[in-house]
Motif scaffolding. Sequence first.
Motif, PDB file in Angstrom:
ATOM      1  N   LYS A  74      28.272   2.334-125.870  1.00  0.00           N
ATOM      2  CA  LYS A  74      27.876   1.119-125.137  1.00  0.00           C
ATOM      3  C   LYS A  74      27.707   1.389-123.647  1.00  0.00           C
ATOM      4  O   LYS A  74      26.924   0.739-122.983  1.00  0.00           O
ATOM      5  N   ASP A  75      28.446   2.344-123.104  1.00  0.00           N
ATOM      6  CA  ASP A  75      28.388   2.612-121.672  1.00  0.00           C
ATOM      7  C   ASP A  75      27.421   3.746-121.306  1.00  0.00           C
ATOM      8  O   ASP A  75      27.410   4.207-120.167  1.00  0.00           O
ATOM      9  N   TYR A  87      21.440   5.608-120.320  1.00  0.00           N
ATOM     10  CA  TYR A  87      20.091   5.309-120.827  1.00  0.00           C
ATOM     11  C   TYR A  87      20.080   4.026-121.654  1.00  0.00           C
ATOM     12  O   TYR A  87      19.119   3.271-121.618  1.00  0.00           O
ATOM     13  N   ARG A  88      21.132   3.794-122.379  1.00  0.00           N
ATOM     14  CA  ARG A  88      21.230   2.548-123.145  1.00  0.00           C
ATOM     15  C   ARG A  88      21.246   1.351-122.194  1.00  0.00           C
ATOM     16  O   ARG A  88      20.560   0.361-122.411  1.00  0.00           O
ATOM     17  N   LYS A  89      22.031   1.465-121.123  1.00  0.00           N
ATOM     18  CA  LYS A  89      22.091   0.383-120.141  1.00  0.00           C
ATOM     19  C   LYS A  89      20.728   0.140-119.496  1.00  0.00           C
ATOM     20  O   LYS A  89      20.321  -0.999-119.295  1.00  0.00           O
ATOM     21  N   ILE A  90      20.030   1.223-119.185  1.00  0.00           N
ATOM     22  CA  ILE A  90      18.701   1.088-118.581  1.00  0.00           C
ATOM     23  C   ILE A  90      17.750   0.390-119.540  1.00  0.00           C
ATOM     24  O   ILE A  90      17.044  -0.549-119.159  1.00  0.00           O
ATOM     25  N   GLU A 148      18.376  -1.579-121.992  1.00  0.00           N
ATOM     26  CA  GLU A 148      18.754  -2.972-122.224  1.00  0.00           C
ATOM     27  C   GLU A 148      18.501  -3.843-121.002  1.00  0.00           C
ATOM     28  O   GLU A 148      18.334  -5.050-121.131  1.00  0.00           O
ATOM     29  N   SER A 149      18.445  -3.249-119.821  1.00  0.00           N
ATOM     30  CA  SER A 149      18.318  -4.015-118.584  1.00  0.00           C
ATOM     31  C   SER A 149      16.899  -4.102-118.040  1.00  0.00           C
ATOM     32  O   SER A 149      16.562  -5.060-117.349  1.00  0.00           O
ATOM     33  N   VAL A 150      16.076  -3.108-118.339  1.00  0.00           N
ATOM     34  CA  VAL A 150      14.749  -3.020-117.723  1.00  0.00           C
ATOM     35  C   VAL A 150      13.666  -3.058-118.784  1.00  0.00           C
ATOM     36  O   VAL A 150      13.731  -2.328-119.766  1.00  0.00           O
ATOM     37  N   SER A 151      12.672  -3.894-118.553  1.00  0.00           N
ATOM     38  CA  SER A 151      11.488  -3.896-119.411  1.00  0.00           C
ATOM     39  C   SER A 151      10.428  -3.038-118.727  1.00  0.00           C
ATOM     40  O   SER A 151      10.019  -3.321-117.606  1.00  0.00           O
TER      41      SER A 151
END
Length: 90
Positions: free
Chosen positions: A21-22, A25-28, A30-33
Amino acid sequence: MWEGEEQKSFLGDLYEKMIPKDDLYRKILESVSFSFVNELAKPFYSELGAEGCPPEKLFKMLLVMYLQNVSSERALEEEVINQWEEGLLS
């Protein structure tokens, strides 16, 4: 259910189990279209000839190269292959 939908569901479940979850690349993702890249690049792509690589994918590749301090596309390929062989990507 369509075959493609089954595969998406399977890959989604696998993604959830394999990627922490942390993970950066996953955060990116999920956060950026990144869809804006396709529109920005549209005037530079021809309607003639073979279809090129989607600009969104190229942009993501360049982002990974920047974040990983990789100097070329070839070096990026080798990095991914090395990580796969070491079991970091499975």
